[in-house]
Design a protein around this motif. Sequence first.
Motif, mmCIF file in Angstrom:
data_model
loop_
_atom_site.group_PDB
_atom_site.id
_atom_site.type_symbol
_atom_site.label_atom_id
_atom_site.label_comp_id
_atom_site.label_asym_id
_atom_site.label_seq_id
_atom_site.Cartn_x
_atom_site.Cartn_y
_atom_site.Cartn_z
ATOM 1 N N ALA A 242 0.833 -1.194 0.000
ATOM 2 C CA ALA A 242 0.000 0.000 0.000
ATOM 3 C C ALA A 242 0.867 1.243 0.000
ATOM 4 C CB ALA A 242 -0.933 -0.014 1.205
ATOM 5 N N ALA A 243 0.874 1.994 -1.104
ATOM 6 C CA ALA A 243 1.635 3.235 -1.200
ATOM 7 C C ALA A 243 0.825 4.404 -0.672
ATOM 8 C CB ALA A 243 2.036 3.488 -2.656
ATOM 9 N N PHE A 244 -0.511 4.223 -0.663
ATOM 10 C CA PHE A 244 -1.369 5.300 -0.157
ATOM 11 C C PHE A 244 -2.618 4.644 0.423
ATOM 12 C CE2 PHE A 244 -5.115 7.934 -0.766
ATOM 13 C CZ PHE A 244 -4.777 9.060 -0.041
ATOM 14 N N VAL A 245 -3.023 5.059 1.592
ATOM 15 C CA VAL A 245 -4.219 4.529 2.259
ATOM 16 C C VAL A 245 -5.014 5.697 2.802
ATOM 17 C CG1 VAL A 245 -5.127 3.048 4.090
ATOM 18 C CG2 VAL A 245 -2.977 2.430 2.930
ATOM 19 N N SER A 246 -6.282 5.798 2.396
ATOM 20 C CA SER A 246 -7.119 6.890 2.897
ATOM 21 C C SER A 246 -7.884 6.489 4.137
ATOM 22 C CB SER A 246 -8.117 7.332 1.822
ATOM 23 O OG SER A 246 -9.039 6.279 1.560
ATOM 24 N N SER A 247 -7.913 5.215 4.461
ATOM 25 C CA SER A 247 -8.609 4.745 5.658
ATOM 26 C C SER A 247 -8.044 3.389 6.033
ATOM 27 C CB SER A 247 -10.115 4.639 5.404
ATOM 28 O OG SER A 247 -10.765 4.123 6.546
ATOM 29 N N ASN A 248 -7.952 3.144 7.268
ATOM 30 C CA ASN A 248 -7.427 1.857 7.738
ATOM 31 C C ASN A 248 -8.577 0.895 8.037
ATOM 32 O OD1 ASN A 248 -4.693 2.613 7.635
ATOM 33 N ND2 ASN A 248 -4.900 3.707 9.585
ATOM 34 N N GLY A 249 -8.245 -0.346 8.165
ATOM 35 C CA GLY A 249 -9.234 -1.354 8.532
ATOM 36 C C GLY A 249 -9.763 -2.146 7.370
ATOM 37 N N ILE A 250 -9.486 -1.738 6.143
ATOM 38 C CA ILE A 250 -9.958 -2.454 4.959
ATOM 39 C C ILE A 250 -8.722 -2.859 4.157
ATOM 40 C CG2 ILE A 250 -11.324 -2.366 2.853
ATOM 41 C CD1 ILE A 250 -12.992 -2.275 5.367
ATOM 42 N N TYR A 251 -8.632 -4.161 3.846
ATOM 43 C CA TYR A 251 -7.469 -4.677 3.115
ATOM 44 C C TYR A 251 -7.958 -5.555 1.974
ATOM 45 C CZ TYR A 251 -5.216 -3.280 7.466
ATOM 46 O OH TYR A 251 -4.798 -2.561 8.559
ATOM 47 N N TRP A 252 -7.134 -5.621 0.943
ATOM 48 C CA TRP A 252 -7.448 -6.498 -0.192
ATOM 49 C C TRP A 252 -6.335 -7.520 -0.352
ATOM 50 C CZ3 TRP A 252 -9.102 -1.337 -0.625
ATOM 51 C CH2 TRP A 252 -10.474 -1.188 -0.856
ATOM 52 N N ARG A 253 -6.740 -8.737 -0.670
ATOM 53 C CA ARG A 253 -5.780 -9.812 -0.838
ATOM 54 C C ARG A 253 -4.977 -9.613 -2.111
ATOM 55 N NH1 ARG A 253 -10.495 -12.291 0.739
ATOM 56 N NH2 ARG A 253 -10.991 -12.748 -1.445
ATOM 57 N N ASP A 254 -3.789 -10.238 -2.127
ATOM 58 C CA ASP A 254 -2.932 -10.139 -3.315
ATOM 59 C C ASP A 254 -3.620 -10.690 -4.550
ATOM 60 O OD1 ASP A 254 -1.014 -9.026 -1.753
ATOM 61 O OD2 ASP A 254 0.265 -10.815 -1.624
ATOM 62 N N SER A 255 -4.479 -11.721 -4.361
ATOM 63 C CA SER A 255 -5.186 -12.299 -5.518
ATOM 64 C C SER A 255 -6.096 -11.274 -6.176
ATOM 65 C CB SER A 255 -5.996 -13.522 -5.074
ATOM 66 O OG SER A 255 -6.940 -13.162 -4.081
ATOM 67 N N THR A 256 -6.731 -10.428 -5.355
ATOM 68 C CA THR A 256 -7.606 -9.389 -5.894
ATOM 69 C C THR A 256 -6.799 -8.352 -6.648
ATOM 70 O OG1 THR A 256 -9.155 -9.710 -4.056
ATOM 71 C CG2 THR A 256 -9.345 -7.665 -5.321
ATOM 72 N N ILE A 257 -5.647 -7.963 -6.050
ATOM 73 C CA ILE A 257 -4.802 -6.957 -6.702
ATOM 74 C C ILE A 257 -4.277 -7.491 -8.025
ATOM 75 C CG2 ILE A 257 -2.696 -5.600 -6.461
ATOM 76 C CD1 ILE A 257 -3.142 -5.731 -3.405
ATOM 77 N N GLU A 258 -3.876 -8.776 -8.040
ATOM 78 C CA GLU A 258 -3.365 -9.371 -9.277
ATOM 79 C C GLU A 258 -4.463 -9.491 -10.335
ATOM 80 O OE1 GLU A 258 -0.348 -9.991 -10.189
ATOM 81 O OE2 GLU A 258 0.428 -9.280 -8.250
ATOM 82 N N GLU A 259 -5.679 -9.732 -9.872
ATOM 83 C CA GLU A 259 -6.789 -9.800 -10.823
ATOM 84 C C GLU A 259 -7.006 -8.457 -11.512
ATOM 85 O OE1 GLU A 259 -11.580 -10.948 -10.970
ATOM 86 O OE2 GLU A 259 -10.483 -10.990 -9.057
ATOM 87 N N VAL A 260 -6.814 -7.357 -10.749
ATOM 88 C CA VAL A 260 -6.939 -6.026 -11.339
ATOM 89 C C VAL A 260 -5.850 -5.813 -12.374
ATOM 90 C CG1 VAL A 260 -6.892 -3.555 -10.871
ATOM 91 C CG2 VAL A 260 -8.010 -5.098 -9.258
ATOM 92 N N ARG A 261 -4.611 -6.258 -12.040
ATOM 93 C CA ARG A 261 -3.508 -6.104 -13.001
ATOM 94 C C ARG A 261 -3.801 -6.893 -14.282
ATOM 95 N NH1 ARG A 261 0.843 -3.819 -10.421
ATOM 96 N NH2 ARG A 261 0.926 -4.076 -8.143
ATOM 97 N N ARG A 262 -4.377 -8.051 -14.080
ATOM 98 C CA ARG A 262 -4.611 -8.925 -15.228
ATOM 99 C C ARG A 262 -5.750 -8.416 -16.113
ATOM 100 N NH1 ARG A 262 -5.155 -12.901 -12.468
ATOM 101 N NH2 ARG A 262 -7.419 -13.247 -12.478
ATOM 102 N N LYS A 263 -6.816 -7.972 -15.499
ATOM 103 C CA LYS A 263 -7.998 -7.543 -16.244
ATOM 104 C C LYS A 263 -7.992 -6.067 -16.589
ATOM 105 C CE LYS A 263 -11.125 -11.114 -14.467
ATOM 106 N NZ LYS A 263 -12.398 -11.368 -13.761
ATOM 107 N N GLY A 264 -7.214 -5.294 -15.832
ATOM 108 C CA GLY A 264 -7.176 -3.853 -16.078
ATOM 109 C C GLY A 264 -8.201 -3.102 -15.249
ATOM 110 N N GLU A 265 -9.376 -3.719 -15.005
ATOM 111 C CA GLU A 265 -10.408 -3.066 -14.200
ATOM 112 C C GLU A 265 -11.397 -4.115 -13.725
ATOM 113 O OE1 GLU A 265 -13.833 0.450 -14.588
ATOM 114 O OE2 GLU A 265 -12.421 0.057 -16.226
ATOM 115 N N ILE A 266 -11.823 -3.978 -12.475
ATOM 116 C CA ILE A 266 -12.842 -4.895 -11.939
ATOM 117 C C ILE A 266 -13.857 -4.102 -11.133
ATOM 118 C CG2 ILE A 266 -11.277 -6.888 -11.847
ATOM 119 C CD1 ILE A 266 -11.178 -6.464 -8.781
ATOM 120 N N GLU A 267 -15.083 -4.649 -11.067
ATOM 121 C CA GLU A 267 -16.124 -4.108 -10.205
ATOM 122 C C GLU A 267 -16.830 -5.294 -9.564
ATOM 123 O OE1 GLU A 267 -18.876 -1.579 -12.132
ATOM 124 O OE2 GLU A 267 -17.373 -0.182 -12.925
#
Length: 455
Positions: free
Chosen positions: A89-114
């Motif tokens: 996390a290079a920037f966090v506007s609020s604490n307490g919410i985290y995303w797994r690496d699998s989710t982050i990698e899915e964004v990299r792979r697809k370019g965008e997710i909702e």
Amino acid sequence: MKIRTRLSLYFTLISSGTLLLVLLALYFAVFGFLKTDFNKRLSDRVNVAAQLYLKADEIGADSLVQVQQKYLEKLPNEVIRVYNDGNKAAFVSSNGIYWRDSTIEEVRRKGEIEYEEENRQVIGRYFHDNQGDFVILASAVDRNFNPRVTMLARITLILFLGFSAILFFAGQWFASKSLAPIQRIIGEIRHIRSSNLHLRIAGVKNNDEIAELISNFNNLLERLENAFELQRSFVSNASHELRTPLTSIMGEADVALEKARSAQEYNRVLQSISNDAMHLQTTITSLMELAQVDFNYTQTVLQPVRMDELMWELNEYWIEKKGSDKLILQFKEFPEDENSLIIMANKSLLAIALNNIIDNAFKYSKDAAVNVTFDVRPDAIQIEITDKGPGIKAEDTDQIFKSFYRAERTRNHVQGSGIGLYIAGKIIQLCNGTIKVVSDGSSGSSFILTFVKST
């Protein structure tokens, strides 16, 4: 169930079904709009974070938060995270919410997710920058979505029930208005009895199914009236017509049997009996024809008939019966189009009608020649039958087509039953034709028959 209630229900079901489809379409449209609108606002957070953090050389978190608060509406439980190449996390506007690496990698792979996680809406987007590759994930809770959707569902239900009730009563009014002519017809029918079959249902202005119903019902009344008239006429007149020759026959026979008679007297009695028997036979034959006509009047189906062929057949019949010089058949200018010679009629019944008129013409003109003129006009076929008889008085011309009617001046001079012209008139009417009598009352008569041609 009355037709009015049934029509109201049908109208309500169709209208309510259409309304329900419209309301459901509106509901799902608003449902989708609310989802899309919230996701769009969440997407704006991601774009702002990308522009300010990545394009502005990594401004501070406080500055980014200040810009968001100043220019963007704050979303409930809003969270924005910017991840670098190492998924840190290079920037966090609020604490307490985290995303797994699998989710982050899915964004990299697809370019965008909702996607939606529990009650949170999440948007992730991949950005390539000169400082590296970054993933920005934003999340928030749409607290107003469920209350809005619930309120929308309630409004939709209330509108559906309310308009369904309104549509039912509107359908009742519409059905009552539409069936008002039928109610009027029912009211008029209630007053029709066997004693007043001359009454008819009043027509309507519109040329619709109700007008057709009235027309057909009036035709039925006309046929019933004819049947009742026949019954009354038969009871009041036929018995007399049959009893008179039978009484004469029995009287002549009784007188002849009282005592011995001369050959000349027996010859006279037998001749009288023969004449009465012939009159009786003529009356019975006419009554049988009348019964046949009245039966076929309601049963017959009109079919195309070529009138020129029918006239030639009648001509051959009368040549055989009276001789070649008695019936003078004349055709005016013959049409090139054979269809102009066709009318809708019942051929056998029409032959009876024409034969009755021709037979009357011979009878009252003492077998003098009878002229028949056949004329094809643009919209009709006209047949004129002219005799050389004593003519018909004006006061008799409207009466001769009634059953058992015989003119006073011919009653004692010409034998007849008074049924022939009645039968002819009914048949011609059945075949959509008209008959008119032209006579000066002293020398000859012309019967003019006009038939509308088949189209």
